[in-house]
Enzyme design. Structure first.
Site, PDB file in Angstrom:
ATOM      1  CB  ALA A  19       6.450   0.279  -0.732  1.00 59.15           C
ATOM      2  N   GLY A  20       5.108   1.344  -3.804  1.00 62.93           N
ATOM      3  CA  GLY A  20       4.899   1.223  -5.435  1.00 62.93           C
ATOM      4  C   GLY A  20       5.993   1.179  -6.126  1.00 62.93           C
TER       5      GLY A  20
ATOM      6  CD  GLU B 123       5.106  -6.977 -15.409  1.00 58.87           C
ATOM      7  OE1 GLU B 123       6.348  -6.752 -15.804  1.00 58.87           O
ATOM      8  OE2 GLU B 123       4.191  -7.617 -15.491  1.00 58.87           O
TER       9      GLU B 123
ATOM     10  CB  THR C 151       4.933   4.640 -13.497  1.00 59.75           C
ATOM     11  OG1 THR C 151       6.062   5.171 -13.005  1.00 59.75           O
ATOM     12  CG2 THR C 151       4.188   3.987 -12.422  1.00 59.75           C
TER      13      THR C 151
ATOM     14  N   PRO D 143       0.855  -1.370   0.163  1.00 59.15           N
ATOM     15  CG  PRO D 143      -1.065  -1.532   1.387  1.00 59.15           C
ATOM     16  CD  PRO D 143       0.164  -2.113   1.115  1.00 59.15           C
TER      17      PRO D 143
ATOM     18  NE  ARG E  47     -21.225   6.744 -38.086  1.00 60.27           N
ATOM     19  CZ  ARG E  47     -22.630   6.692 -37.552  1.00 60.27           C
ATOM     20  NH1 ARG E  47     -23.335   5.893 -37.781  1.00 60.27           N
ATOM     21  NH2 ARG E  47     -23.034   7.966 -36.999  1.00 60.27           N
TER      22      ARG E  47
HETATM   23  C1  LIG Z   1      -3.907  -4.096 -12.285  1.00 59.73           C
HETATM   24  C2  LIG Z   1      -2.678  -3.940 -11.604  1.00 59.73           C
HETATM   25  C3  LIG Z   1      -1.920  -5.282 -11.443  1.00 59.73           C
HETATM   26  C4  LIG Z   1      -0.622  -5.372 -10.616  1.00 59.73           C
HETATM   27  N1  LIG Z   1       0.006  -6.358 -10.541  1.00 59.73           N
HETATM   28  C5  LIG Z   1       1.117  -6.553  -9.719  1.00 59.73           C
HETATM   29  C6  LIG Z   1       1.661  -7.522  -9.351  1.00 59.73           C
HETATM   30  O1  LIG Z   1       1.291  -8.852  -9.730  1.00 59.73           O
HETATM   31  N2  LIG Z   1       2.540  -7.695  -8.407  1.00 59.73           N
HETATM   32  C7  LIG Z   1       3.063  -6.535  -7.966  1.00 59.73           C
HETATM   33  O2  LIG Z   1       3.957  -6.478  -6.804  1.00 59.73           O
HETATM   34  N3  LIG Z   1       2.524  -5.603  -8.106  1.00 59.73           N
HETATM   35  C8  LIG Z   1       1.526  -5.296  -9.064  1.00 59.73           C
HETATM   36  N4  LIG Z   1       0.894  -3.957  -9.330  1.00 59.73           N
HETATM   37  C9  LIG Z   1       1.356  -2.884  -8.911  1.00 59.73           C
HETATM   38  C10 LIG Z   1       2.288  -2.180  -9.965  1.00 59.73           C
HETATM   39  O3  LIG Z   1       3.668  -2.498 -10.385  1.00 59.73           O
HETATM   40  C11 LIG Z   1       2.350  -0.382  -9.364  1.00 59.73           C
HETATM   41  O4  LIG Z   1       0.904  -0.146  -9.287  1.00 59.73           O
HETATM   42  C12 LIG Z   1       3.221   0.292  -9.933  1.00 59.73           C
HETATM   43  O5  LIG Z   1       4.652  -0.208  -9.706  1.00 59.73           O
HETATM   44  C13 LIG Z   1       3.292   1.667  -9.540  1.00 59.73           C
HETATM   45  O6  LIG Z   1       3.187   1.795  -7.978  1.00 59.73           O
HETATM   46  P1  LIG Z   1       1.951   2.714  -7.564  1.00 59.73           P
HETATM   47  O7  LIG Z   1       0.758   2.211  -7.878  1.00 59.73           O
HETATM   48  O8  LIG Z   1       2.372   2.622  -5.980  1.00 59.73           O
HETATM   49  O9  LIG Z   1       2.353   4.087  -7.676  1.00 59.73           O
HETATM   50  P2  LIG Z   1       3.262   5.433  -6.982  1.00 59.73           P
HETATM   51  O10 LIG Z   1       4.656   4.748  -6.877  1.00 59.73           O
HETATM   52  O11 LIG Z   1       2.525   5.973  -5.622  1.00 59.73           O
HETATM   53  O12 LIG Z   1       3.384   6.344  -8.381  1.00 59.73           O
HETATM   54  C14 LIG Z   1       2.268   7.279  -8.249  1.00 59.73           C
HETATM   55  C15 LIG Z   1       2.747   8.299  -9.444  1.00 59.73           C
HETATM   56  O13 LIG Z   1       4.038   8.975  -8.988  1.00 59.73           O
HETATM   57  C16 LIG Z   1       5.126   8.801 -10.045  1.00 59.73           C
HETATM   58  N5  LIG Z   1       6.384   8.638  -9.329  1.00 59.73           N
HETATM   59  C17 LIG Z   1       6.771   7.768  -8.227  1.00 59.73           C
HETATM   60  N6  LIG Z   1       8.024   8.176  -7.986  1.00 59.73           N
HETATM   61  C18 LIG Z   1       8.382   8.836  -9.030  1.00 59.73           C
HETATM   62  C19 LIG Z   1       9.714   9.323  -9.279  1.00 59.73           C
HETATM   63  N7  LIG Z   1      10.692   9.105  -8.589  1.00 59.73           N
HETATM   64  N8  LIG Z   1       9.848  10.320 -10.318  1.00 59.73           N
HETATM   65  C20 LIG Z   1       8.881  10.657 -10.939  1.00 59.73           C
HETATM   66  N9  LIG Z   1       7.503  10.162 -10.954  1.00 59.73           N
HETATM   67  C21 LIG Z   1       7.400   9.242  -9.650  1.00 59.73           C
HETATM   68  C22 LIG Z   1       4.423   7.543 -10.636  1.00 59.73           C
HETATM   69  O14 LIG Z   1       5.249   7.559 -11.952  1.00 59.73           O
HETATM   70  C23 LIG Z   1       3.261   7.651 -10.760  1.00 59.73           C
HETATM   71  O15 LIG Z   1       2.653   8.427 -11.799  1.00 59.73           O
HETATM   72  C24 LIG Z   1      -0.136  -4.165 -10.164  1.00 59.73           C
HETATM   73  C25 LIG Z   1      -0.808  -3.049 -10.341  1.00 59.73           C
HETATM   74  C26 LIG Z   1      -2.085  -2.793 -11.030  1.00 59.73           C
HETATM   75  C27 LIG Z   1      -2.901  -1.506 -11.075  1.00 59.73           C
END
Ligand SMILES: Cc1cc2nc3c(=O)[nH]c(=O)nc-3n(C[C@H](O)[C@H](O)[C@H](O)COP(=O)(O)OP(=O)(O)OC[C@H]3O[C@@H](n4cnc5c(N)ncnc54)[C@H](O)[C@@H]3O)c2cc1C
Length: 380
Positions: free
Chosen positions: A130-131, A364, A366, A128, A269
Site C-alpha cells: 500500500a503506497g 510523499e 508520486t 509493502p 572546462r
Molecule cells: C526514500 C523514501 C523515503 C520514504 N519515506 C517515507 C516515510 O517516511 N513514511 C512513509 O509512510 N512513506 C515513505 N515513503 C514511501 C513513499 O511515500 C511511497 O514510495 C510513495 O507514496 C509511492 O508508493 P509506492 O512506492 O508503493 O509506489 P506505488 O504506489 O506502487 O506506485 C508505482 C507506480 O504506479 C503509479 N500509480 C499508482 N497508482 C496510480 C494511479 N491511480 N494512477 C496512475 N498511476 C498510479 C505511481 O505513480 C508509480 O509510478 C518513502 C519512500 C522512499 C523511496
C-alpha cells in the site's frame, strides 16, 4: 502584492545558510559513505530553533511561518538532500499530526522533545502493498482495555532505524475504507516493535530508511492521536498537503546547487579552445535552468503564503510538488549533460544531486498522484 521576503525571513535565511555551510557541509561525505545520519545535528539544530522553525517559540520552535520552513528546507537541500530529508521528516511528517491533533500530554512527551532535537520521530504510513493507495493499508490496531494492540508492517520509513518514536497509521475499523484509520505514537523499545531492515538506497544515502514491524505491539490507548476512533485519514491528508509545499523548496535547493556547480564547471572546462560556457548549446540550457528555478521558487513561496493566510491549497499544494519535482528532472539531466563524462564519475558532486533528486517525483505522493489530486480538486 509584495514579492519581497520579510526582514525576519531574510535574517533567517542568512542564519540557516551559515549553519548549513559551517556545521552540515563538513559531515556530508562521511554520512553518504556510511549511510548514516549524523545524529548530533538534531540537538544542535533544536537548540537554535532551526529544527522546527514553524512551531511556536513556547514549544521550542522558531515561531516562523510556512515561508520560513521553506527557506530552511531550501538551504538544507542545497547542501545535502539526505540530511535535509531526515530533518524534514522530523519538522513535518512526524510532529505535525501531534501538533495539530495531539493531546497536551502527547505534546509534552513527544512534540516538545522532538522540536528540541532530544527525540527523533518517524512517520509510518506506507506498507509493502500500500503506497499510492494509502487507504488499503493492512496494519490493524485493536482495542484491548486501556491499550491498542498493533499488527502490521511499514516500509521505506525515513528515520525508522534511528527513531525514538514513530507515528503509525493503522485501521481501528477496517470496514470503513480510509475513514476507519487512526494514528498511534509507538515508542522505540515497545515490545513487538522492531526494525528488522535498514534499506539500501540509490540516493539520499544519509537518510536512514527502514522497514518497521509491529507484532502484537501493545501501546497505551492515550497514544492514539485524536480523541475518537476514525478520522486519521484527514490528519494524514493535512500533514501531506503541508509537506507538498515544502517539497517545492526541497527541489529548489537541489536545483540551485546543481545549477551553481554546473555554471562553475562550464566556465572551467575548455573544449575546442574555449570554455564550454561560451557555446550557445550550454548557455541556452543554463538560461532555461535559471528561469525554471526562479519560477519554482516564486511559485512555492506563493503557495506557502496562501497556506499561511489560511487559504485552501488542496489544488495548489500538489501543483507545487508536481511542477517542481518534474522540472527538477530536466534540470538535473541538463546539468549532468553539461558535465560530460566527469559528471558520471563519483568524484564529481553533480552525480549525488542527480541521484538524490530522482527521488522527488516518487516520495510523499508520486507525480501521477499529484496529477490525480489536481484533477479532482479542479472538479473533473
Ligand atoms: C526514500 C523514501 C523515503 C520514504 N519515506 C517515507 C516515510 O517516511 N513514511 C512513509 O509512510 N512513506 C515513505 N515513503 C514511501 C513513499 O511515500 C511511497 O514510495 C510513495 O507514496 C509511492 O508508493 P509506492 O512506492 O508503493 O509506489 P506505488 O504506489 O506502487 O506506485 C508505482 C507506480 O504506479 C503509479 N500509480 C499508482 N497508482 C496510480 C494511479 N491511480 N494512477 C496512475 N498511476 C498510479 C505511481 O505513480 C508509480 O509510478 C518513502 C519512500 C522512499 C523511496
Amino acid at each position: 502584492m509584495d514579492f519581497e521576503l520579510s526582514e525576519e525571513n531574510r535574517i533567517f535565511r542568512e542564519a540557516i545558510r551559515d549553519f548549513a555551510q559551517k556545521e552540515i557541509a563538513p559531515l556530508v561525505d562521511e554520512a553518504e559513505e556510511k549511510n548514516e545520519f549524523p545524529r548530533q545535528l538534531f540537538p544542535m539544530m533544536g537548540a537554535q530553533g532551526f529544527l522546527c522553525p514553524r512551531y511556536p517559540v513556547e514549544l521550542g520552535g522558531g515561531g516562523g511561518d510556512k515561508i520560513t520552513e521553506c527557506i530552511m528546507v531550501e538551504e538544507l537541500n542545497y547542501v545535502n538532500a539526505g540530511i535535509a530529508g531526515s530533518l524534514m521528516a522530523q519538522s513535518g511528517l512526524a510532529t505535525q499530526p501531534i501538533y495539530n491533533y495531539g493531546s497536551d500530554e502527547q505534546k509534552e512527551k513527544f512534540l516538545i522533545p522532538a522540536i528540541q532535537g532530544k527525540k527523533i520521530g518517524a512517520f509510518g504510513l506506507t506498507e509493502p502493498n500500500a503506497g499510492s493507495d494509502a487507504a488499503s493499508i493492512k496494519t490493524r490496531a485493536v482495542r484491548d482495555g486501556d491499550s491498542y494492540v498493533i499488527n502490521g508492517t511499514k516500509i521505506f520509513i525515513t528515520n525508522g532505524p534511528i527513531c525514538d518514536y514513530v507515528v503509525v497509521a493503522a485501521y481501528t475499523d477496517p470496514t470503513k475504507r480510509g475513514e476507519g484509520i487512526n494514528l498511534f505514537i509507538v515508542e522505540k523499545g515497545t515490545p513487538g516493535f522492531t526494525v528488522p531492515r535498514k534499506l539500501d538506497k540509490v540516493g539520499n544515502r544519509s537518510i536512514e530508511t527502514g522497514e518497521l514491524v509491529f507484532e502484537d505491539c501493545r501501546v497505551p490507548a492515550k497514544n492514539m492521536i485524536g480523541d475518537k476512533e476514525g478520522g486519521g485519514f484527514a490528519q494524514i491528508a493535512s500533514t501531506l498537503l503541508s509537506g507538498r509545499i515544502t517539497y517545492g523548496s526541497r527541489c529548489v535547493g537541489n536545483a540551485q546547487a546543481a545549477y551553481d556547480m554546473t555554471v562553475k564547471y562550464a566556465k572551467e572546462r575548455v573544449q575546442f579552445g574555449k570554455p564550454i560556457i561560451q557555446f550557445q548549446a550550454t548557455r541556452f540550457k543554463l538560461a532555461e535552468i535559471a528561469t525554471l528555478i526562479d519560477v519554482m521558487r516564486t511559485y512555492t513561496y506563493r503557495v506557502a503564503w496562501m497556506h499561511d493566510a489560511g487559504k485552501n491549497v488542496k489544488r495548489e499544494g500538489p501543483m507545487v510538488k508536481l511542477f517542481c519535482a518534474e522540472n527538477l528532472q530536466k534540470i538535473l539531466s541538463d546539468c549532468m549533460q553539461i558535465h560530460g563524462g566527469y559528471g558520471y564519475m563519483m568524484e564529481y558532486p553533480i552525480q549525488r544531486f542527480w541521484r538524490d533528486g530522482r527521488l522527488f517525483t516518487i516520495t510523499e505522493g508520486t507525480s501521477e498522484i499529484q496529477r490525480l489530486v489536481i484533477a479532482r480538486e479542479s472538479g473533473y
